[in-house]
Scaffold this motif. Structure first.
Motif, PDB file in Angstrom:
ATOM      1  N   ILE A 173       0.842  -1.202   0.000  1.00  0.00           N
ATOM      2  CA  ILE A 173       0.000   0.000   0.000  1.00  0.00           C
ATOM      3  C   ILE A 173       0.877   1.252   0.000  1.00  0.00           C
ATOM      4  CG2 ILE A 173      -1.668   1.329   1.346  1.00  0.00           C
ATOM      5  CD1 ILE A 173      -3.024  -1.028   0.278  1.00  0.00           C
ATOM      6  N   LEU A 174       1.921   1.239   0.794  1.00  0.00           N
ATOM      7  CA  LEU A 174       2.763   2.431   0.882  1.00  0.00           C
ATOM      8  C   LEU A 174       3.515   2.665  -0.409  1.00  0.00           C
ATOM      9  CD1 LEU A 174       3.995   1.960   4.537  1.00  0.00           C
ATOM     10  CD2 LEU A 174       2.605   3.850   3.688  1.00  0.00           C
ATOM     11  N   LEU A 175       4.036   1.598  -0.999  1.00  0.00           N
ATOM     12  CA  LEU A 175       4.794   1.763  -2.244  1.00  0.00           C
ATOM     13  C   LEU A 175       3.870   2.128  -3.395  1.00  0.00           C
ATOM     14  CD1 LEU A 175       7.432  -1.113  -2.278  1.00  0.00           C
ATOM     15  CD2 LEU A 175       7.860   1.338  -2.330  1.00  0.00           C
ATOM     16  N   VAL A 176       2.854   1.307  -3.616  1.00  0.00           N
ATOM     17  CA  VAL A 176       1.961   1.554  -4.749  1.00  0.00           C
ATOM     18  C   VAL A 176       1.173   2.852  -4.517  1.00  0.00           C
ATOM     19  CG1 VAL A 176       0.029   0.671  -6.088  1.00  0.00           C
ATOM     20  CG2 VAL A 176       1.794  -0.894  -5.260  1.00  0.00           C
ATOM     21  N   GLY A 177       0.671   3.016  -3.291  1.00  0.00           N
ATOM     22  CA  GLY A 177      -0.066   4.236  -2.964  1.00  0.00           C
ATOM     23  C   GLY A 177       0.811   5.463  -3.112  1.00  0.00           C
ATOM     24  N   GLY A 178       2.038   5.364  -2.634  1.00  0.00           N
ATOM     25  CA  GLY A 178       2.974   6.469  -2.778  1.00  0.00           C
ATOM     26  C   GLY A 178       3.220   6.800  -4.243  1.00  0.00           C
ATOM     27  N   LEU A 179       3.398   5.762  -5.052  1.00  0.00           N
ATOM     28  CA  LEU A 179       3.589   5.975  -6.489  1.00  0.00           C
ATOM     29  C   LEU A 179       2.422   6.754  -7.077  1.00  0.00           C
ATOM     30  CD1 LEU A 179       5.008   2.568  -7.807  1.00  0.00           C
ATOM     31  CD2 LEU A 179       6.063   4.816  -8.048  1.00  0.00           C
ATOM     32  N   LEU A 180       1.214   6.315  -6.740  1.00  0.00           N
ATOM     33  CA  LEU A 180       0.017   6.976  -7.282  1.00  0.00           C
ATOM     34  C   LEU A 180      -0.073   8.422  -6.822  1.00  0.00           C
ATOM     35  CD1 LEU A 180      -2.739   4.233  -6.997  1.00  0.00           C
ATOM     36  CD2 LEU A 180      -1.974   5.437  -9.063  1.00  0.00           C
ATOM     37  N   VAL A 181       0.074   8.630  -5.508  1.00  0.00           N
ATOM     38  CA  VAL A 181       0.000  10.000  -4.986  1.00  0.00           C
ATOM     39  C   VAL A 181       1.071  10.875  -5.643  1.00  0.00           C
ATOM     40  CG1 VAL A 181       0.316  11.425  -2.915  1.00  0.00           C
ATOM     41  CG2 VAL A 181      -1.035   9.325  -2.786  1.00  0.00           C
ATOM     42  N   GLY A 182       2.287  10.353  -5.706  1.00  0.00           N
ATOM     43  CA  GLY A 182       3.377  11.111  -6.321  1.00  0.00           C
ATOM     44  C   GLY A 182       3.088  11.420  -7.781  1.00  0.00           C
ATOM     45  N   PHE A 183       2.579  10.416  -8.475  1.00  0.00           N
ATOM     46  CA  PHE A 183       2.265  10.585  -9.895  1.00  0.00           C
ATOM     47  C   PHE A 183       1.221  11.678 -10.083  1.00  0.00           C
ATOM     48  CE2 PHE A 183       0.056   9.520 -13.808  1.00  0.00           C
ATOM     49  CZ  PHE A 183       1.104   9.256 -14.679  1.00  0.00           C
ATOM     50  N   LEU A 184       0.175  11.647  -9.258  1.00  0.00           N
ATOM     51  CA  LEU A 184      -0.928  12.590  -9.427  1.00  0.00           C
ATOM     52  C   LEU A 184      -0.572  14.005  -8.995  1.00  0.00           C
ATOM     53  CD1 LEU A 184      -3.899  10.340  -8.269  1.00  0.00           C
ATOM     54  CD2 LEU A 184      -3.426  11.173 -10.591  1.00  0.00           C
ATOM     55  N   MET A 185       0.206  14.119  -7.928  1.00  0.00           N
ATOM     56  CA  MET A 185       0.467  15.481  -7.447  1.00  0.00           C
ATOM     57  C   MET A 185       1.557  16.164  -8.274  1.00  0.00           C
ATOM     58  SD  MET A 185       2.477  14.968  -3.871  1.00  0.00           S
ATOM     59  CE  MET A 185       4.098  14.226  -3.802  1.00  0.00           C
ATOM     60  N   GLY A 186       2.452  15.373  -8.844  1.00  0.00           N
ATOM     61  CA  GLY A 186       3.492  15.950  -9.697  1.00  0.00           C
ATOM     62  C   GLY A 186       4.470  16.831  -8.930  1.00  0.00           C
ATOM     63  N   GLY A 187       5.281  17.555  -9.682  1.00  0.00           N
ATOM     64  CA  GLY A 187       6.398  18.302  -9.104  1.00  0.00           C
ATOM     65  C   GLY A 187       6.028  19.354  -8.081  1.00  0.00           C
ATOM     66  N   GLU A 188       4.896  20.027  -8.303  1.00  0.00           N
ATOM     67  CA  GLU A 188       4.552  21.130  -7.418  1.00  0.00           C
ATOM     68  C   GLU A 188       4.243  20.646  -6.005  1.00  0.00           C
ATOM     69  OE1 GLU A 188       1.361  24.712  -7.542  1.00  0.00           O
ATOM     70  OE2 GLU A 188       1.822  23.676  -9.443  1.00  0.00           O
ATOM     71  N   GLY A 189       3.413  19.631  -5.923  1.00  0.00           N
ATOM     72  CA  GLY A 189       3.105  19.055  -4.624  1.00  0.00           C
ATOM     73  C   GLY A 189       4.373  18.550  -3.946  1.00  0.00           C
ATOM     74  N   TRP A 190       5.217  17.929  -4.741  1.00  0.00           N
ATOM     75  CA  TRP A 190       6.450  17.350  -4.214  1.00  0.00           C
ATOM     76  C   TRP A 190       7.340  18.404  -3.563  1.00  0.00           C
ATOM     77  CZ3 TRP A 190       8.466  13.383  -2.206  1.00  0.00           C
ATOM     78  CH2 TRP A 190       9.846  13.123  -2.228  1.00  0.00           C
ATOM     79  N   THR A 191       7.447  19.561  -4.196  1.00  0.00           N
ATOM     80  CA  THR A 191       8.286  20.626  -3.629  1.00  0.00           C
ATOM     81  C   THR A 191       7.925  20.929  -2.182  1.00  0.00           C
ATOM     82  OG1 THR A 191       8.183  21.603  -5.818  1.00  0.00           O
ATOM     83  CG2 THR A 191       9.178  22.948  -4.083  1.00  0.00           C
ATOM     84  N   SER A 192       6.622  20.943  -1.891  1.00  0.00           N
ATOM     85  CA  SER A 192       6.218  21.339  -0.539  1.00  0.00           C
ATOM     86  C   SER A 192       6.529  20.261   0.489  1.00  0.00           C
ATOM     87  CB  SER A 192       4.719  21.682  -0.510  1.00  0.00           C
ATOM     88  OG  SER A 192       3.945  20.514  -0.705  1.00  0.00           O
ATOM     89  N   ILE A 193       6.559  19.006   0.067  1.00  0.00           N
ATOM     90  CA  ILE A 193       6.776  17.951   1.055  1.00  0.00           C
ATOM     91  C   ILE A 193       8.161  17.321   0.967  1.00  0.00           C
ATOM     92  CG2 ILE A 193       4.300  17.428   1.223  1.00  0.00           C
ATOM     93  CD1 ILE A 193       4.744  15.010  -0.514  1.00  0.00           C
TER      94      ILE A 193
END
Ligand SMILES: Nc1ncnc2c1ncn2[C@@H]1O[C@H](COP(=O)(O)O)[C@@H](O)[C@H]1O
Ligand SMILES: Nc1ncnc2c1ncn2[C@@H]1O[C@H](COP(=O)(O)O)[C@@H](O)[C@H]1O
Ligand SMILES: Nc1ncnc2c1ncn2[C@@H]1O[C@H](COP(=O)(O)O)[C@@H](O)[C@H]1O
Ligand code: NA
Ligand code: NA
Ligand code: NA
Lengths: 319, 118, 118, 319, 118, 319
Positions: A173-193
């Motif tokens: 769940i953490l790996l696949v879920g993380g992949l999905l969340v990361g994929f959907l939020m893209g670079g902008e979301g990633w910058t904040s976290i």
């Protein structure tokens, strides 16, 4: 090669593992609190997934297709080869052979991270979608090994139940879920976290591996119980699987860094996802065998020696 | 305040099995259970799992018949392969109905009355 | 080593109430208590609170009279509205004085002697 | 408006919540360790207070007076309006109405943070003293609702006891204490600790919300039990309170960002401070009602849809 | 399913002493033990240590003779100086051999049979 | 001097301690989860060791020799002077005198860090090898005090056992192990993990000290029980030891910053390593005495007032 080995042996990861082992051998009371260990593992897996997902959003399907295919192939080869060797050369029982094969058919996320850290420190730039391959390799090997076991040992549990458990396990769940969340939020979301999930990553890993050293050292007295065959298996099998992985990775077009990481995955043995699955589905298998082999033999071998060797093979292949 | 004699079943088991055990206990008629984290050593030494050394301690208050059935079930399905210890003791409760299946709230006075009369 | 018969009162209760419960137990004469974290299910299902699912398990060794009073108090004040389970069992201790109010240290031999003679 | 909604739905916060819900619906065993969840909540509240205190040390009294006054007004309006609607339209018992009103009269710190994150990502610069308003809004609503309840339902507990519990609750101490510490240490002290308390904030929040998704999804089966009225209440009441908050905030001179955050506070329902207070003081109220409404209905609604709506209203007001 | 009467020894002790206590219990013949985290108050108030307030709760299923010896050992070595509470109760188990030293696996039927016959 | 004191009193460390005390005095339920407290202490000690090890790899043996020698000297002086004063002036029992002396002969890592933070904020640059001195001062004082105790009070435990316990205690392994790992990995390894171990350090410390304030305040009611003598001892003894430390440090060639830190170490009383050692080896000693003195008197005194005083002495010395 010796130079690389030396650099690797002085990396925080290897040193922290050694410290954990030493602390335990000196019979120190040092242990990470249970919840800290669990928290670090959640953090590391989720961070891995998120980062991988962000990078996946930049990759095209064609680039991933072939590497994904060889990864799945490795997920079929490694449990079967492990089972064969254990059952026919090692003369282990059906249950023990299948249980150990489930571990070597799956993958250790910490070994994956260690490989990533290693190749990056060597100046390589592994493909961003490697975490995707990690999730692909996580479960097939366990299923195949348990299926072989089920053919031979009467099991009271349904296949559906086992399948569900493995696919919804924390790691997955953490790996696949993380992949999905990361994929959907893209670079902008990633910058904040990313200060939390990327900045703290290596340090958190160091602390986690300190505890792994302690846990592995607790099993050192069990090394006698597992016998010479399994000891050899825990070193030779990874080398074989790692070599296959490095070759297949290179053929599939992965970079030297990516091939090394794929090799490390193939060579590694799971000690998070596989043990409960083996315990529940193959209760007659001896946990001392599979835990000691994967945690106290193969994990430190890969981190200290194996990964540099796979790197060397990948370089030879692509040189 | 009428009191009733019941049985307390305590089971110490490796954590990986707790969910499956609780399912089995409910099937036999447990109307409730309490779980605490534990660690321990026994004939099988320290325990297996993601975080080695972990057990859970499950306790169930129930009637004598069901308690018996629980021990039997453990002996059949868990003792052979898994790290488990279990024991039963006598306890006294006020609301017997709470601990007997199919009677939560009402109180099946005849049955529990007989027990408390022992 | 003279031994004394006492009662062990075990109460499983939703965490939010533990402090208030312990106050009530002390008022009734508990000279000590032990609390462990627990989780469980019962007639009211999983539990409420900041982190759902949490109970605490309180145990008190005391004499028969006080144990009785504790059950009565639970039945009056806690059972109607809150998620609680409670049971009593027989235990044997060495220093009875420790578990009876007003006698910590000395040992009220007549009283506890009488009990151990049952 | 739709654009804003879409951006919001792909934010780490919303995605992490969705992942938690999904994990639970798939019956995964994933849960944050209890102590990690508690640690994250302590960290988030204290960080919020500290940061707010530092910024408060730059603000003048006049600027805060009016916003503080409307905040207190909201703390009076929201519990009363909630009680009225629940008791007279919804026909809930005295105890249930008062208990649910205590939740909607108080505030959810995580919703506050989500609003802050949202408006900042929209380019707004909310007032630095917003956390001060958060602490002002935390407790009055609970007291008012419990007082209404006490008038109608015989309670064995003294008002002083309840008052003390709420004012010294973890949430309060961390927020108010953080404000004070931040205020006193000022910018210099903050610089040394901000990598921990500011750098890690968003990431820690993401992990926290993952667990909130899991917990909320556990209550999804309870949605049937709470009935259609409460379901509607959990969506319409926030919209009403949010609209009032956005309007009052704008009138009190708050910026668009600040007004949106005030609206989100008014609209949000507490699920940390209020539940134990309700449980202890209104034992005959059904916890399923207030927990499900605040955690499984109102919280996700606000984070996914409500906040963008309040933003839109605030913009209209100040347009 | 033959059942056997045994004793359950419960010891609540300040955490710093758990390891040493377990060593002593093993020396007296404990074949296993279960530990849970606890906190509590008693005659000595809250507890000392790195993280104040912490106790551990150790429980051992064993035969009556060894249980007796354990209490005696506690009274001699631990009660005078340390924060400890201990009690014994009667329990019933299925595999008595598991809880008696020197017979793990076999089952020393004569001895445990005698006990269960009480 | 007063200026320095004021700056110090408004530092995050002192304020967080005060907040913890206040929360407890208001009978708030606030507590850090047990595992968080343990995790933070592991993190802080390991980070301290790692950083110290990295800096040690740049230092030469000659520079350290003299400071190390005076540190060991302090490890002999402080337990003996403490024992003398307690036994002969304070008329404490043998056991109580030895147990309290074990605490004052050892060192408090958090006081060490507070001193480091303080001198750095004063613009000083303390020697990089100070953590090495910390590990040197950790255990001798405990051994000496317990040995004095053992001469006077019959003990059932062997010296070897006690020695092993203290040398393999968590604190020791993390500090010494961290030093070794840091030393071996050097600057490159450190870069990858320093965002975690250095960036988060001050913030994590603040959270840790919040809990220390709560724990210390729990002992405030015990202040009456310990009596006036111990109260005075808990303030005067640190001043004496601190003055000796500042003087010896300056004579050994340490900078003003380094001398202040050495003084703070000498002045501080252990409350992590010493209590279990005293509890196990001197069971007849009253824990209320040693815990209250070290945690509720000496620790806050040093952090709030002592450290600035030692700094002032060190400055005088080096004029
Ligand atoms: N004699 C005993 N008394 C109390 N707990 C026991 C005893 N024997 C075993 N246990 C518990 O049961 C678990 C499994 O036991 P075993 O199957 O004997 O390894 C152990 O880890 C202990 O926690
Ligand atoms: N039959 C039982 N056996 C053991 N524990 C129980 C039992 N019934 C209830 N409990 C515990 O008591 C708590 C409250 O029970 P209830 O009030 O029935 O919901 C549950 O969460 C369980 O931890
Ligand atoms: N009457 C009692 N009932 C249950 N536990 C007790 C009782 N008295 C003491 N304890 C436990 O034993 C520990 C040590 O007790 P004491 O030596 O009396 O301070 C306490 O912290 C409690 O956890
Ligand atoms: Na593998
Ligand atoms: Na609100
Ligand atoms: Na000292």
């Amino acid at each position: 090669m010796l130079d690389i080995l030396k650099t690797n042996l002085l990396s925080p990861i290897v040193l922290a593992f050694a410290l954990g082992v030493a602390a335990r051998l000196m019979r120190s009371e040092l242990r990470l609190p249970k919840d800290l260990y669990a928290s670090l593992s959640i953090y590391l897996l989720f961070a891995l997934g998120l980062k991988g997902g962000v990078e996946l959003s930049h990759a095209s399907f064609e680039v991933i297709a072939l590497p994904a295919a060889v990864t799945l192939l490795l997920g079929v080869i490694t449990p079967i080869s492990s089972y064969m060797v254990l059952r026919h050369l090692g003369r282990f029982t059906y249950a023990d052979s299948a249980a150990i094969a489930a571990h070597y058919g799956s993958v250790s996320a910490v070994t994956f991270i260690a490989a990533q850290t290693f190749v990056t420190s060597m100046g390589e730039v592994p493909e961003g979608f490697m975490p995707t391959l990690l999730t692909l390799l996580e479960s097939p090997g366990i299923h195949i090994a348990l299926a072989i076991g089920a053919l031979k040992v009467r099991s009271q549990r349904s296949t559906g139940q086992t399948l569900h458990e493995i696919l919804t396990a924390r790691t997955m769940i953490l790996l696949v879920g993380g992949l999905l969340v990361g994929f959907l939020m893209g670079g902008e979301g990633w910058t904040s976290i990313s200060p939390f999930f990327e900045g703290g990553f290596k340090g958190a890993l160091t602390l986690f591996i300190l505890e792994m050293g302690i846990v592995a050292a607790e099993r050192i007295t069990d090394l006698r119980k597992v016998g010479a065959f399994l000891l050899g298996f825990g070193i030779v099998m990874p080398l074989v699987h790692g070599a296959i992985g490095a070759v297949l990775g290179s053929l599939a077009g992965l970079s030297v860094g990516g091939s090394t990481m794929l090799a490390a995955m193939a060579a590694s043995a799971s000690y998070i996802a596989a043990p409960p699955a083996a315990r529940l589905n193959l209760p007659t298998a001896n946990p001392t065998y599979y835990l000691t082999a994967s945690l106290a033999i193969t994990f430190p071998f890969n981190v200290a020696v194996g990964i540099p060797v796979y790197y060397w093979i990948a370089k030879l292949m692509q040189g | 305040m009428s009191q009733h004699a019941m049985k307390l079943v305590v089971i110490v088991i490796e954590s990986v099995l707790t969910d499956s055990l609780i399912g089995d206990l409910k099937r036999l008629g447990a109307t409730g259970y309490t779980v605490t984290e534990a660690r321990g050593e026994g004939s099988r030494g320290r325990r297996v799992g993601e975080i080695p050394g972990d057990n859970q301690r499950v306790e169930v208050v129930t009637d004598a018949e069901i308690a018996e059935a629980m021990l039997q079930m453990l002996a059949d399905q868990y003792f052979p392969n898994y790290a488990v210890a279990a024991w039963i003791s006598d306890v006294v409760v006020v609301r017997a109905g709470k601990y007997v299946p199919g009677s939560v709230g009402q109180g099946i006075s005849s049955r529990s009355g007989a027990q408390s009369g022992r």
